[in-house]
Write an enzyme that holds these catalytic residues in place. Structure first.
Site, PDB file in Angstrom:
ATOM      1  N   GLU A   1      36.402  44.580  47.451  1.00 23.19           N
ATOM      2  CA  GLU A   1      35.845  43.408  47.034  1.00 23.19           C
ATOM      3  C   GLU A   1      36.344  42.794  46.050  1.00 23.19           C
ATOM      4  O   GLU A   1      36.390  43.276  44.938  1.00 23.19           O
ATOM      5  CB  GLU A   1      34.144  44.040  46.518  1.00 23.19           C
TER       6      GLU A   1
ATOM      7  N   CYS B   1      32.077  36.989  40.699  1.00 25.77           N
ATOM      8  CA  CYS B   1      33.136  37.046  41.985  1.00 25.77           C
ATOM      9  C   CYS B   1      32.646  35.655  42.657  1.00 25.77           C
ATOM     10  O   CYS B   1      33.581  35.113  43.434  1.00 25.77           O
ATOM     11  CB  CYS B   1      32.978  38.130  42.566  1.00 25.77           C
TER      12      CYS B   1
HETATM   13  P1  NAD Z   1      40.949  44.428  37.800  1.00 23.44           P
HETATM   14  O1  NAD Z   1      41.599  44.450  39.228  1.00 23.44           O
HETATM   15  O2  NAD Z   1      41.702  43.969  36.633  1.00 23.44           O
HETATM   16  O3  NAD Z   1      40.449  45.926  37.658  1.00 23.44           O
HETATM   17  C1  NAD Z   1      39.390  46.325  38.455  1.00 23.44           C
HETATM   18  C2  NAD Z   1      39.694  47.914  38.650  1.00 23.44           C
HETATM   19  O4  NAD Z   1      40.688  48.200  38.633  1.00 23.44           O
HETATM   20  C3  NAD Z   1      39.423  48.488  36.793  1.00 23.44           C
HETATM   21  O5  NAD Z   1      38.647  49.453  36.783  1.00 23.44           O
HETATM   22  C4  NAD Z   1      40.815  48.970  36.432  1.00 23.44           C
HETATM   23  O6  NAD Z   1      41.056  49.737  35.653  1.00 23.44           O
HETATM   24  C5  NAD Z   1      41.530  49.518  38.010  1.00 23.44           C
HETATM   25  N1  NAD Z   1      42.744  49.325  38.182  1.00 23.44           N
HETATM   26  C6  NAD Z   1      43.830  48.409  37.588  1.00 23.44           C
HETATM   27  N2  NAD Z   1      44.891  48.676  37.952  1.00 23.44           N
HETATM   28  C7  NAD Z   1      44.682  49.730  38.847  1.00 23.44           C
HETATM   29  C8  NAD Z   1      45.866  50.478  39.487  1.00 23.44           C
HETATM   30  N3  NAD Z   1      46.935  50.234  39.751  1.00 23.44           N
HETATM   31  N4  NAD Z   1      45.244  51.462  40.413  1.00 23.44           N
HETATM   32  C9  NAD Z   1      43.741  51.732  40.356  1.00 23.44           C
HETATM   33  N5  NAD Z   1      43.124  51.028  40.034  1.00 23.44           N
HETATM   34  C10 NAD Z   1      43.419  50.191  38.922  1.00 23.44           C
HETATM   35  O7  NAD Z   1      39.614  43.298  37.867  1.00 23.44           O
HETATM   36  P2  NAD Z   1      38.512  43.000  36.777  1.00 23.44           P
HETATM   37  O8  NAD Z   1      39.258  42.242  35.774  1.00 23.44           O
HETATM   38  O9  NAD Z   1      38.024  44.613  36.323  1.00 23.44           O
HETATM   39  O10 NAD Z   1      37.602  42.437  37.523  1.00 23.44           O
HETATM   40  C11 NAD Z   1      37.543  40.995  37.859  1.00 23.44           C
HETATM   41  C12 NAD Z   1      37.987  40.611  39.162  1.00 23.44           C
HETATM   42  O11 NAD Z   1      36.911  41.280  40.328  1.00 23.44           O
HETATM   43  C13 NAD Z   1      37.771  39.249  39.588  1.00 23.44           C
HETATM   44  O12 NAD Z   1      38.894  39.036  40.465  1.00 23.44           O
HETATM   45  C14 NAD Z   1      36.482  39.042  40.361  1.00 23.44           C
HETATM   46  O13 NAD Z   1      36.377  38.099  41.164  1.00 23.44           O
HETATM   47  C15 NAD Z   1      36.576  40.550  41.111  1.00 23.44           C
HETATM   48  N6  NAD Z   1      35.005  40.726  41.610  1.00 23.44           N
HETATM   49  C16 NAD Z   1      34.822  40.920  42.662  1.00 23.44           C
HETATM   50  C17 NAD Z   1      33.472  41.151  43.236  1.00 23.44           C
HETATM   51  C18 NAD Z   1      33.033  41.154  44.532  1.00 23.44           C
HETATM   52  O14 NAD Z   1      31.883  41.533  45.083  1.00 23.44           O
HETATM   53  N7  NAD Z   1      33.841  40.459  45.601  1.00 23.44           N
HETATM   54  C19 NAD Z   1      32.439  41.668  42.368  1.00 23.44           C
HETATM   55  C20 NAD Z   1      32.918  41.449  40.923  1.00 23.44           C
HETATM   56  C21 NAD Z   1      34.209  41.267  40.574  1.00 23.44           C
END
Ligand code: NAD
Length: 459
Positions: free
Chosen positions: A229, A263
């Site tokens: 997502e 998002c």
């Molecule tokens: P992010 O990608 O920076 O981090 C998300 C998660 O991934 C965190 O828990 C982080 O610690 C983890 N992570 C980071 N690198 C990783 C790796 N190499 N391996 C495994 N895990 C790793 O995103 P964010 O800043 O937490 O969230 C914002 C983003 O999420 C925005 O792009 C937003 O649009 C999206 N989002 C999407 C939805 C949806 O339903 N489509 C909902 C909420 C947020």
């Protein structure tokens, strides 16, 4: 030892250094989950359901305290945090009401000599790597149906929403979910990456496109189910037959609620030239009415950004737009005070050569572009790699359906935006992701079918 420095987003003050789970700690949690999962899956569905019902009730009872934890940690205005926590029990009701039927065996052929049926089995130990912006919504969307289906869950909240994640674990355990069946894994990207090296049975991710690609690559090596997502660059179009003021007010809320850190926030707006002037005027007036300030105050609508690192990204988008001819109607700069503050920003005279109209901003910034009609709106709305939601405002349903049907988007809104329903699949296309949470698909995502061919003994 892995440590994560934590900062209060509203004040910029250092909070504490969080001790994160390293690879060894993650492996221990995995082993415990693996050992506990079969007994959880073997329990009658009604027992698992009873735990989730208690979780829902506890969540409703403790709403205010939980919202305060979230607001303090992420900087989300307290009213909006209360709105999220308060709406979560209602969303859980969808799973509570539907899961049993969705997970029940299904007989497809029943003849005297031959029966064909399908049963649904838990995946096993699944990983949920989650985001910070709506931690209660996006977390429960995954781990509640996963638990109902009989999986054990290793839940890694974002490093920016760890207190929230730990409070979820406490509540689930108090509600009767065994400690090893739902475990909170604490840490950032390195901890998440360590989780994916274990022999898990599925990974369910909410976060950015860039991290989603890494997750998919790690999961490919194990050939396990992957659900992503991801982000969005969600467009809205205001046609010439709408009331410009009411539409502008609705879209301003869709763009700036939670400081644009949704998002499905409205990230770009196209307005029919016939109403462009009054629309922009009403939009600016709506933004002027937003109260920005301390997230703990009841009347605050705009708080700080949760992730300070997003500020330079937004600054670069604004600078790029201005360099290419955009006009800053409101904001356009960070606030001159400690903490992660960015003024609500409205850009006009924008076009698609500018990053702000094609790349996710994930902050309080919006571009408004004038269009000559529906055909141009469709062309521009489709001009992005993302495909999460799109909104069309018009009095004419057939016109809206025509426009929305031509867009490559997982969610289509008519006269609304920035809305999620537990009854409907939540799904992105392109850079917005793979798979669905919520709806019916969002329950079946946590099981795999077993196909039974049952032939009566011959002779
Ligand atoms: P992010 O990608 O920076 O981090 C998300 C998660 O991934 C965190 O828990 C982080 O610690 C983890 N992570 C980071 N690198 C990783 C790796 N190499 N391996 C495994 N895990 C790793 O995103 P964010 O800043 O937490 O969230 C914002 C983003 O999420 C925005 O792009 C937003 O649009 C999206 N989002 C999407 C939805 C949806 O339903 N489509 C909902 C909420 C947020």
């Amino acid at each position: 030892m892995l440590a994560i420095e934590r900062t209060d987003p509203a004040t910029g003050e250092a909070r504490d250094a969080l001790v994160a789970d390293d690879a060894a700690a993650v492996a221990r949690k995995y082993e415990a989950a693996r050992a506990a999962q079969p007994a959880w899956a073997a329990r009658p569905f009604a027992e698992r359901l009873a735990c989730i019902e208690r979780f829902r009730d506890l969540l409703a009872e403790r709403r205010d305290g939980l919202a305060a934890i979230q607001s303090k940690e992420t900087g989300k205005p307290i009213k909006q945090a209360r709105g999220e926590v308060g709406a979560t029990p209602g969303r859980l009701d969808w799973f509570i009401q539907q899961a049993e039927a969705m997970l029940a065996p299904s007989t497809r052929l029943d003849t005297p000599g031959l029966t064909e049926k399908v049963t649904w089995e838990a995946l096993g130990v699944v990983v949920n790597v989650s985001a910070w912006n709506y931690p209660w919504f996006v977390g429960t969307n995954v781990y509640v149906p996963a638990l109902l289906a009989g999986n054990a869950v290793l839940y890694k909240p974002s490093e920016l929403a760890v207190d929230v994640g730990l409070s979820m674990g406490q509540l689930l355990h108090e509600a009767g979910v065994p400690a090893d069946v739902f475990q909170v894994v604490v840490g950032g990207g390195a901890t998440g990456a360590a989780l994916l090296e274990l022999p898990i049975d599925g990974v369910f991710f909410t976060g950015s496109h860039a991290t989603g690609v890494k997750i998919a690559q790690a999961a490919a090596a194990q050939l396990i189910p992957v659900q992503l997502e991801l982000g969005g660059k969600d467009p809205a179009y205001a046609a010439d037959d709408v009331d410009p003021k009411a539409t502008a007010e609705g879209l301003a809320d869709g763009a700036f609620y939670n400081a644009g850190q949704s998002c499905c926030a409205v990230e770009r707006i196209y307005v029919h030239e016939a109403i462009y002037g009054p629309f922009v005027e009403a939009f600016a007036a709506a933004v002027d009415g937003f109260v920005m300030g301390d997230p703990a105050h009841e009347d605050t609508y705009l708080g700080p950004l949760t992730r300070a690192a997003q500020i330079p990204v937004i600054e670069a988008q604004v600078a790029d737009a201005v360099a290419k001819g955009a006009k800053v109607l409101r904001g356009g700069h960070r606030l001159d005070k400690p903490g992660a503050w960015f003024a609500p920003t409205v850009l006009i005279d924008v076009d698609h050569t500018m990053e702000v109209m094609r790349e996710e901003s994930f902050g309080p910034v919006i571009g408004i572009q004038k269009v000559s009609g529906d055909a141009e709106a469709v062309k521009l709305m489709n001009d992005t790699a993302y495909g999460l939601t799109a909104a069309v405002y018009t009095h004419d349903l057939a016109r809206a359906q025509g426009i929305l049907g031509a867009l490559d988007t997982g969610t289509a809104y008519w006269n609304c935006c920035d809305r999620v329903s537990p009854r409907l699949e939540w799904t992105g296309r392109g850079h917005s992701g793979v798979g669905s949470t919520l709806g019916e698909v969002g329950i079946r995502a946590f099981v795999r079918p077993r196909a039974w061919h049952l032939r009566a003994p011959q002779g």
